[in-house]
Design a protein around this motif. Structure first.
Motif, PDB file in Angstrom:
ATOM      1  N   LEU A 102       0.869  -1.181   0.000  1.00  0.00           N
ATOM      2  CA  LEU A 102       0.000   0.000   0.000  1.00  0.00           C
ATOM      3  C   LEU A 102       0.905   1.229   0.000  1.00  0.00           C
ATOM      4  N   HIS A 103       0.818   2.018  -1.046  1.00  0.00           N
ATOM      5  CA  HIS A 103       1.726   3.156  -1.172  1.00  0.00           C
ATOM      6  C   HIS A 103       1.018   4.364  -1.765  1.00  0.00           C
ATOM      7  N   VAL A 104       1.521   5.530  -1.387  1.00  0.00           N
ATOM      8  CA  VAL A 104       1.166   6.741  -2.107  1.00  0.00           C
ATOM      9  C   VAL A 104       2.153   6.875  -3.267  1.00  0.00           C
ATOM     10  N   HIS A 105       1.621   6.948  -4.464  1.00  0.00           N
ATOM     11  CA  HIS A 105       2.468   7.118  -5.644  1.00  0.00           C
ATOM     12  C   HIS A 105       2.467   8.584  -6.076  1.00  0.00           C
ATOM     13  N   GLU A 106       3.486   8.935  -6.849  1.00  0.00           N
ATOM     14  CA  GLU A 106       3.853  10.341  -7.012  1.00  0.00           C
ATOM     15  C   GLU A 106       3.003  11.131  -7.993  1.00  0.00           C
ATOM     16  N   GLY A 130       6.364   6.255  -9.610  1.00  0.00           N
ATOM     17  CA  GLY A 130       6.897   5.529  -8.447  1.00  0.00           C
ATOM     18  C   GLY A 130       6.329   6.051  -7.148  1.00  0.00           C
ATOM     19  N   HIS A 131       6.924   5.618  -6.065  1.00  0.00           N
ATOM     20  CA  HIS A 131       6.439   6.013  -4.749  1.00  0.00           C
ATOM     21  C   HIS A 131       6.715   7.498  -4.496  1.00  0.00           C
ATOM     22  N   LEU A 132       5.788   8.122  -3.841  1.00  0.00           N
ATOM     23  CA  LEU A 132       5.952   9.528  -3.488  1.00  0.00           C
ATOM     24  C   LEU A 132       7.195   9.722  -2.627  1.00  0.00           C
ATOM     25  N   LEU A 179      -3.195   6.761  -4.378  1.00  0.00           N
ATOM     26  CA  LEU A 179      -3.003   5.650  -3.452  1.00  0.00           C
ATOM     27  C   LEU A 179      -3.225   4.349  -4.224  1.00  0.00           C
ATOM     28  N   ILE A 180      -2.252   3.456  -4.113  1.00  0.00           N
ATOM     29  CA  ILE A 180      -2.305   2.213  -4.880  1.00  0.00           C
ATOM     30  C   ILE A 180      -2.189   1.006  -3.960  1.00  0.00           C
ATOM     31  N   VAL A 181      -3.032   0.022  -4.238  1.00  0.00           N
ATOM     32  CA  VAL A 181      -2.936  -1.290  -3.579  1.00  0.00           C
ATOM     33  C   VAL A 181      -2.355  -2.266  -4.591  1.00  0.00           C
ATOM     34  N   HIS A 182      -1.315  -2.963  -4.172  1.00  0.00           N
ATOM     35  CA  HIS A 182      -0.662  -3.930  -5.057  1.00  0.00           C
ATOM     36  C   HIS A 182      -1.256  -5.321  -4.862  1.00  0.00           C
ATOM     37  N   GLY A 183      -0.736  -6.284  -5.670  1.00  0.00           N
ATOM     38  CA  GLY A 183      -1.193  -7.659  -5.546  1.00  0.00           C
ATOM     39  C   GLY A 183      -0.742  -8.266  -4.219  1.00  0.00           C
TER      40      GLY A 183
END
Ligand SMILES: [Cu+2]
Length: 202
Positions: A102-106, A130-132, A179-183
């Motif tokens: 779970l990440h905030v991407h830029e 990519g990631h923020l 905000l992205i949720v990965h596999g």
């Protein structure tokens, strides 16, 4: 004759937070919510301080899968020098059980089958970049790294976490953020971008 005298005393206690959900406030501001409430009415007792609600400080993201299905809603509430991130699924069963990155991407784009800023083969939500990284931050973990989202066996998830690695302003710059949720971690799908939501004031 019977008269109902107590009805006026029943007050529906609406959560204060609900009133902020649709605020279009996007003014970049680094000042915490210190603006005193202006009240001229003499009815309010001087000793009662209003509980400070993050009015205008909250941001929201509605995460969707690449096929457009609603996956989860996330809120970012800034108060006290940190942000409280809440993620809750709205449709069960889209995310596989287990832990998900779970990440905030830029970049605030959520485009299925898109190309990353550094061009390569297309993939879901790759244009979010990519990631923020907060201004001046270059180390890992990146500023946008959050704790993993654990999905239950019933396909639902609910996470509340806090971080001070980015500010509200970092999310609402010219590129915004997503905000992205990965596999599911520990599977071949772990790097995939399964759900994405642009972070905004709505
Ligand atoms: Cu990510």
């Amino acid at each position: 004759m019977r008269r109902i005298t107590g009805a006026a005393a029943i007050v529906v206690g609406l959560p204060v937070l609900a009133a902020t959900a649709c605020s279009p406030e996007q003014n970049p501001s680094s000042e915490p919510g210190t603006t005193p409430e202006v009240k001229t009415a003499a009815s309010a007792p001087a000793s009662s301080e209003a509980v400070s609600a993050p009015t205008g400080e909250s941001l929201t993201a509605h995460l969707k899968a690449a096929d457009g299905r609603d996956v989860a809603t996330a809120t970012f509430e800034f108060a006290g020098g940190y942000v409280t991130v809440t993620v809750k699924t709205v449709t069960a069963g889209i995310l596989l059980p287990g832990f998900h990155g779970l990440h905030v991407h830029e970049i605030g784009k959520c485009e299925p089958n898109s190309v990353a800023p550094i061009p390569g083969p297309p993939g879901n939500f790759l244009s979010a970049g990519g990631h923020l990284q907060a201004p001046g931050h270059t180390e890992k973990p990146e500023s946008g790294n959050l704790t993993s989202l654990e999905v239950r066996q019933d396909g639902s998830a609910y996470l509340v976490t806090t971080t001070d690695t980015f500010t509200r302003d970092d999310l609402i710059g010219p590129n915004k953020a997503a905000l992205i949720v990965h596999g599911a971690e520990f599977t071949d799908a772990a790097p995939d971008r399964v759900a994405c939501g642009v972070i905004g004031a709505d």
